[in-house]
Design a protein around this motif. Structure first.
Motif, mmCIF file in Angstrom:
data_model
loop_
_atom_site.group_PDB
_atom_site.id
_atom_site.type_symbol
_atom_site.label_atom_id
_atom_site.label_comp_id
_atom_site.label_asym_id
_atom_site.label_seq_id
_atom_site.Cartn_x
_atom_site.Cartn_y
_atom_site.Cartn_z
ATOM 1 N N LEU A 129 0.857 -1.193 0.000
ATOM 2 C CA LEU A 129 0.000 0.000 0.000
ATOM 3 C C LEU A 129 0.889 1.239 0.000
ATOM 4 O O LEU A 129 1.824 1.337 0.808
ATOM 5 C CB LEU A 129 -0.884 0.012 1.250
ATOM 6 N N VAL A 130 0.584 2.183 -0.878
ATOM 7 C CA VAL A 130 1.351 3.438 -0.950
ATOM 8 C C VAL A 130 0.466 4.578 -0.457
ATOM 9 O O VAL A 130 -0.539 4.904 -1.100
ATOM 10 C CB VAL A 130 1.802 3.741 -2.397
ATOM 11 N N GLY A 131 0.868 5.196 0.645
ATOM 12 C CA GLY A 131 0.069 6.268 1.244
ATOM 13 C C GLY A 131 -0.773 5.659 2.345
ATOM 14 O O GLY A 131 -1.748 4.958 2.052
ATOM 15 N N TYR A 133 -8.099 5.571 4.022
ATOM 16 C CA TYR A 133 -8.589 4.470 3.172
ATOM 17 C C TYR A 133 -7.590 3.308 3.141
ATOM 18 O O TYR A 133 -7.985 2.144 3.096
ATOM 19 C CB TYR A 133 -8.898 4.965 1.750
ATOM 20 N N ALA A 134 -6.303 3.628 3.191
ATOM 21 C CA ALA A 134 -5.302 2.554 3.249
ATOM 22 C C ALA A 134 -5.500 1.706 4.499
ATOM 23 O O ALA A 134 -5.286 0.489 4.485
ATOM 24 C CB ALA A 134 -3.894 3.143 3.220
ATOM 25 N N GLY A 180 5.401 8.414 3.759
ATOM 26 C CA GLY A 180 6.299 9.556 3.933
ATOM 27 C C GLY A 180 6.453 9.921 5.401
ATOM 28 O O GLY A 180 7.131 10.890 5.737
ATOM 29 N N THR A 181 5.804 9.163 6.281
ATOM 30 C CA THR A 181 5.808 9.472 7.715
ATOM 31 C C THR A 181 6.559 8.376 8.468
ATOM 32 O O THR A 181 6.039 7.265 8.642
ATOM 33 C CB THR A 181 4.349 9.550 8.242
ATOM 34 N N VAL A 189 -1.954 2.215 -5.088
ATOM 35 C CA VAL A 189 -1.707 3.644 -4.872
ATOM 36 C C VAL A 189 -2.933 4.283 -4.207
ATOM 37 O O VAL A 189 -4.005 4.368 -4.798
ATOM 38 C CB VAL A 189 -1.377 4.339 -6.214
ATOM 39 N N VAL A 190 -2.749 4.720 -2.955
ATOM 40 C CA VAL A 190 -3.868 5.249 -2.151
ATOM 41 C C VAL A 190 -3.521 6.655 -1.657
ATOM 42 O O VAL A 190 -3.813 7.020 -0.521
ATOM 43 C CB VAL A 190 -4.180 4.316 -0.956
#
Ligand code: NAD
Length: 374
Positions: free
Chosen positions: A47-49, A53-54, A75-76, A114-115
């Motif tokens: 999962l990206v992001g 919703y992810a 990114g966190t 991609v989320v």
């Protein structure tokens, strides 16, 4: 009349429990039983992001049969630890936006989902394809038609599969409505209406209110469901669209659209009247046909979906839509099952939505559609 089916998940669960297995197995087509061997493989999904919703997708991936959560991209840095621990994803399978391309070397990850905010869909879908990974891209596909075409081209060039996060195509009530449309169960569809809306409040700086990050407002976020409903609910192809925009809270919605009404002329003379908004609630699909009608309400939330027809109440199992959707995409890769929501469907919807904005800009003028074939 109550219309009942046994969907795939329930069917599989019954088989697993041995309930009626002998009689069910005897009705299985040969291809299905022999495919059972291949179904042992579970594809790995990253999962990206890691937003709201992810989180729902990560939970759904605990229920999937043909895929599982094996990777995370965030990114966190804090989420690397918390999500990694909660979902048992090792540090070696966790990436950030900078080192994401190294995912190419990771054989535990087959699919990248991609989320992210809409402005990042194209970049990460294309990078995932270049890394040799199959791609699921959330809705709306991208910021515009141009980016959507670039995603499709990148997946074709890399010879990877591309699916949209259109979960309703894996949902039993929706699948039944698609069957009504295909088989003309109630005769020829004449008119359809659908609303997709919710009241958005809170932080005025959230990305969905920023044109640069969202691309569009209610239309991109919710209107895409109403457009989808009109198409799968009737089985017809949009030919032209007219649209109008209304802003009742121009300060909060200063960068993106708040409320839009659309009319579509479709093949075989079907007329669609669609609404979307970020300032009220709507969640339905109605199709009026020559010999009857069908209605879903709610039609596109996470469930349970409810349906009624001129013949009576529809009755289907409640499913985890996200789990079904990801399993269906995995089966597309593993066994060549149909891609229920291919990239071209996302492109088609972007083409319609661009035409909606063009119509609004031109004072509600009818815009003829020249949509991608698929
Ligand atoms: P969200 O705000 O909850 O999460 C977004 C994630 O992106 C966060 O983890 C955030 O940290 C990260 N991010 C990276 N760069 C960012 C930036 N510049 N600004 C803001 N966030 C940034 O959003 P969401 O509701 O999870 O939506 C993500 C995507 O999923 C959207 O495209 C949305 O349309 C889609 N979505 C689909 C469904 C569905 O039912 N198919 C439902 C909800 C959302």
């Amino acid at each position: 009349m109550a219309i009942k089916i046994l969907n795939r998940r329930k069917f599989n669960k019954q088989l697993a429990k041995g309930i009626g297995a002998a009689s069910l197995m005897s009705t299985l087509p040969l291809a299905c039983t022999s495919a059972g061997m291949k179904q042992d493989k579970q594809l790995g999904i990253a999962l990206v992001g890691l937003g709201s919703y992810a989180r729902r997708l990560a939970d759904a991936l605990q229920e999937t049969k043909h895929c599982k959560l094996t990777g995370l991209v965030t990114g966190t840095p804090e989420k690397e630890k918390t999500w990694g621990k909660k979902y048992n994803v090792p540090a070696s399978n966790i990436y950030n936006y900078q080192n994401f391309d190294e995912i190419a070397k990771n054989s535990a990850i087959d699919i990248v989902y991609v989320v992210l905010p809409n402005s990042m869909h194209a970049d990460f879908s294309i990078r995932a394809a270049k890394a040799g990974k199959h791609v699921i891209c959330e809705k709306p596909m991208a910021m515009d038609v141009k980016e959507s075409k670039e995603i499709i081209a990148a997946c074709e060039a890399a010879n990877v599969k591309l699916g949209m996060g259109y979960r309703m195509h894996s949902e039993p009530y929706t699948q039944e409505v698609k069957r009504f449309a295909k088989e003309k169960t109630f005769g020829k569809p004449l008119f359809t209406t659908s609303g997709a809306a919710y009241k958005m409040r809170g932080n005025p700086d959230q990305w969905r209110l920023k044109k640069e990050l969202a691309g569009g407002g209610a239309l991109y976020n919710m209107g895409v469901y109403a457009i989808q409903c009109a198409i799968y609910g009737t089985g017809e192809r949009p030919l032209a669209v007219s649209a109008q925009e209304f802003k009742t809270d121009p300060e909060y919605f200063k960068e993106v659209d708040e409320t839009i009404t659309m009319q579509m002329l479709m093949t075989n003379g079907v007329v669609a009247n669609l609404q979307t908004s970020h300032n009220m609630s709507m969640n339905d699909l109605y199709v009026s046909c020559e010999n009857g009608w069908y209605r879903l309400e709610p039609a596109h939330n996470y469930g349970p979906i409810k349906g009624v027809t001129s013949n009576g109440v529809m009755d289907f199992p409640v499913v985890n839509q996200q789990a079904e959707q990801m399993d269906d995409f995995a089966l597309h890769i593993l066994e060549g099952a149909p891609n229920l929501a291919p990239g071209e469907m996302g492109l088609r919807d972007m083409q319609i939505m661009e035409a909606v904005y063009e119509s609004i800009d031109k004072g509600g003028k009818r815009i003829d559609l020249d949509l991608v074939e698929f």
